[in-house]
Write a protein that holds these residues in place. Structure first.
Motif, PDB file in Angstrom:
ATOM      1  N   GLY A  14       0.786  -1.226   0.000  1.00  0.00           N
ATOM      2  CA  GLY A  14       0.000   0.000   0.000  1.00  0.00           C
ATOM      3  C   GLY A  14       0.816   1.272   0.000  1.00  0.00           C
ATOM      4  O   GLY A  14       0.271   2.375   0.146  1.00  0.00           O
ATOM      5  N   ARG A  15       2.125   1.154  -0.185  1.00  0.00           N
ATOM      6  CA  ARG A  15       3.010   2.332  -0.168  1.00  0.00           C
ATOM      7  C   ARG A  15       3.489   2.659  -1.584  1.00  0.00           C
ATOM      8  O   ARG A  15       4.077   1.808  -2.262  1.00  0.00           O
ATOM      9  CB  ARG A  15       4.212   2.065   0.739  1.00  0.00           C
ATOM     10  CG  ARG A  15       3.869   1.996   2.204  1.00  0.00           C
ATOM     11  CD  ARG A  15       5.079   1.605   3.038  1.00  0.00           C
ATOM     12  NE  ARG A  15       6.270   2.398   2.734  1.00  0.00           N
ATOM     13  CZ  ARG A  15       7.462   2.175   3.261  1.00  0.00           C
ATOM     14  NH1 ARG A  15       7.628   1.169   4.121  1.00  0.00           N
ATOM     15  NH2 ARG A  15       8.495   2.937   2.936  1.00  0.00           N
ATOM     16  N   LEU A  16       3.261   3.881  -1.990  1.00  0.00           N
ATOM     17  CA  LEU A  16       3.658   4.318  -3.321  1.00  0.00           C
ATOM     18  C   LEU A  16       5.168   4.265  -3.502  1.00  0.00           C
ATOM     19  O   LEU A  16       5.660   3.864  -4.558  1.00  0.00           O
ATOM     20  CB  LEU A  16       3.141   5.732  -3.597  1.00  0.00           C
ATOM     21  CG  LEU A  16       3.536   6.342  -4.942  1.00  0.00           C
ATOM     22  CD1 LEU A  16       3.019   5.498  -6.103  1.00  0.00           C
ATOM     23  CD2 LEU A  16       3.037   7.782  -5.049  1.00  0.00           C
ATOM     24  N   ASP A  17       5.921   4.655  -2.478  1.00  0.00           N
ATOM     25  CA  ASP A  17       7.376   4.661  -2.616  1.00  0.00           C
ATOM     26  C   ASP A  17       7.907   3.249  -2.878  1.00  0.00           C
ATOM     27  O   ASP A  17       8.823   3.059  -3.699  1.00  0.00           O
ATOM     28  CB  ASP A  17       8.044   5.272  -1.377  1.00  0.00           C
ATOM     29  CG  ASP A  17       7.751   4.494  -0.097  1.00  0.00           C
ATOM     30  OD1 ASP A  17       6.617   4.003   0.050  1.00  0.00           O
ATOM     31  OD2 ASP A  17       8.655   4.379   0.753  1.00  0.00           O
ATOM     32  N   LEU A  18       7.325   2.246  -2.209  1.00  0.00           N
ATOM     33  CA  LEU A  18       7.763   0.874  -2.446  1.00  0.00           C
ATOM     34  C   LEU A  18       7.311   0.389  -3.826  1.00  0.00           C
ATOM     35  O   LEU A  18       8.035  -0.360  -4.486  1.00  0.00           O
ATOM     36  CB  LEU A  18       7.212  -0.053  -1.365  1.00  0.00           C
ATOM     37  CG  LEU A  18       7.757   0.158   0.053  1.00  0.00           C
ATOM     38  CD1 LEU A  18       7.230  -0.927   0.988  1.00  0.00           C
ATOM     39  CD2 LEU A  18       9.285   0.150   0.058  1.00  0.00           C
ATOM     40  N   ALA A  19       6.139   0.818  -4.249  1.00  0.00           N
ATOM     41  CA  ALA A  19       5.664   0.445  -5.585  1.00  0.00           C
ATOM     42  C   ALA A  19       6.617   0.955  -6.658  1.00  0.00           C
ATOM     43  O   ALA A  19       6.952   0.248  -7.615  1.00  0.00           O
ATOM     44  CB  ALA A  19       4.262   1.000  -5.814  1.00  0.00           C
ATOM     45  N   LEU A  20       7.097   2.180  -6.490  1.00  0.00           N
ATOM     46  CA  LEU A  20       8.029   2.754  -7.459  1.00  0.00           C
ATOM     47  C   LEU A  20       9.375   2.032  -7.427  1.00  0.00           C
ATOM     48  O   LEU A  20      10.026   1.853  -8.460  1.00  0.00           O
ATOM     49  CB  LEU A  20       8.212   4.248  -7.175  1.00  0.00           C
ATOM     50  CG  LEU A  20       6.947   5.111  -7.356  1.00  0.00           C
ATOM     51  CD1 LEU A  20       7.224   6.550  -6.957  1.00  0.00           C
ATOM     52  CD2 LEU A  20       6.448   5.038  -8.795  1.00  0.00           C
ATOM     53  N   ARG A  21       9.781   1.592  -6.227  1.00  0.00           N
ATOM     54  CA  ARG A  21      11.028   0.826  -6.132  1.00  0.00           C
ATOM     55  C   ARG A  21      10.890  -0.537  -6.810  1.00  0.00           C
ATOM     56  O   ARG A  21      11.832  -1.030  -7.441  1.00  0.00           O
ATOM     57  CB  ARG A  21      11.415   0.653  -4.661  1.00  0.00           C
ATOM     58  CG  ARG A  21      11.965   1.924  -4.007  1.00  0.00           C
ATOM     59  CD  ARG A  21      12.282   1.690  -2.554  1.00  0.00           C
ATOM     60  NE  ARG A  21      13.295   0.638  -2.380  1.00  0.00           N
ATOM     61  CZ  ARG A  21      13.603   0.113  -1.190  1.00  0.00           C
ATOM     62  NH1 ARG A  21      12.977   0.531  -0.098  1.00  0.00           N
ATOM     63  NH2 ARG A  21      14.530  -0.823  -1.107  1.00  0.00           N
ATOM     64  N   LEU A  22       9.712  -1.147  -6.698  1.00  0.00           N
ATOM     65  CA  LEU A  22       9.476  -2.422  -7.372  1.00  0.00           C
ATOM     66  C   LEU A  22       9.554  -2.258  -8.884  1.00  0.00           C
ATOM     67  O   LEU A  22      10.082  -3.116  -9.589  1.00  0.00           O
ATOM     68  CB  LEU A  22       8.104  -2.979  -6.976  1.00  0.00           C
ATOM     69  CG  LEU A  22       7.994  -3.530  -5.554  1.00  0.00           C
ATOM     70  CD1 LEU A  22       6.537  -3.803  -5.205  1.00  0.00           C
ATOM     71  CD2 LEU A  22       8.822  -4.799  -5.406  1.00  0.00           C
TER      72      LEU A  22
END
Length: 283
Positions: A14-22
């Motif tokens: 649910g975290r955008l920052d982690l989504a972008l890292r993925l």
């Protein structure tokens, strides 16, 4: 052509920052596409408030998904998103402008959902993991009848899946069941071996029958275990030549099929009359 999809799924928490890292991990690893999920917790678990609360922590908003789509395309990745209901399907197609739809195995038996997805006249990838053989074949039939280009995808809905449980021979059965269609393999394994073996098995089969072979491989990716291999024509990220990997791949594949058949024979021996699961239709 092999299309490698990095399945980010809900691994962003649910975290955008982690989504972008993925997305960055997928691009670095050499994937062709990155895939997320779009859902409303209330619709997935209408009477289970505890599950709703858990799912709320795994949701990306419409605005966040649009940011992810832009980031993926900026990194030359195809952006994919699996919708879980008709409203999200409309958003994924019209706002996120995906090139193809992905129907998850949990929705493959929902024929109304499948019919709605078919109305968008787009290529569709559909997984069989949670649908029985009859349901899955009916879903594929509906999509084909409505003119969709369909990729049936073999999937074991077990997280994580042990290598011996992936049933690679299902790829061959799918090829016979859906002649002329590209096929897919969705890997939920911790290692990359099953995905590599699936490419080798399917391509060997396809090249005997078709002049333009295709397979789609869907591999989970998260920040604890990012995609471990970048497969090119010559080398992986670790520098191992693909040619040198073939013998290891074949051995792993033979071990998987042998153990899977032993397990199948045991289950068939103890099965109750008239109870037949889709994977028991193997030849």
């Amino acid at each position: 052509m092999t299309l490698v999809i990095a399945d980010a799924g809900i691994n962003h928490g649910g975290r955008l920052d982690l989504a972008l890292r993925l997305i960055a991990e997928a691009a670095t690893a050499g994937a062709d596409a990155v895939k997320f999920q779009a859902f409303t917790p209330l619709h997935l678990a209408p009477l289970n408030y505890e599950r709703q609360a858990m799912l709320k922590g795994l949701v990306l908003t419409e605005a966040e998904l649009e940011i992810c789509a832009a980031e993926a395309r900026a990194r030359r990745l195809e952006f994919m998103c699996t919708p879980m209901d008709a409203e999200w399907t409309r958003f994924v197609v019209r706002s996120l402008r995906v090139e193809r739809l992905k129907i998850g195995s949990g929705q493959a038996a929902n024929l109304e959902f499948v019919k709605d997805a078919a109305e968008y006249d787009m290529p569709v990838i559909i997984s069989n993991g949670m649908a029985d053989n009859r349901e899955f074949c009916r879903a594929v039939e509906i999509l084909v009848d409505r003119g969709c280009a369909v990729t049936p995808m073999s999937c074991v809905s077990k997280y994580p899946t042990a290598d011996v449980d992936v049933h690679l021979s299902e790829l061959e059965r799918m090829r016979d069941l859906f002649p002329g269609m590209p096929i897919g393999f969705s890997s939920h394994c911790r290692s990359f071996w099953s995905a590599v073996a699936a490419v080798y098995v399917a391509r060997k089969k396809l090249e005997q029958l078709y002049s333009n072979p295709e397979i789609i491989v869907d591999k989970s990716v998260n920040l604890e275990r990012p995609i471990e291999q970048k497969i090119t024509n010559q080398k992986t990220q670790e520098g191992t030549k693909i040619e040198d990997m073939k013998m290891q791949t074949i051995k792993r594949r033979e071990e998987q099929i042998s153990k899977a058949k032993e397990k199948l024979r045991e289950e068939l021996k103890n099965a109750k009359p008239r109870v037949i699961k889709w994977w028991q239709f193997w030849k």
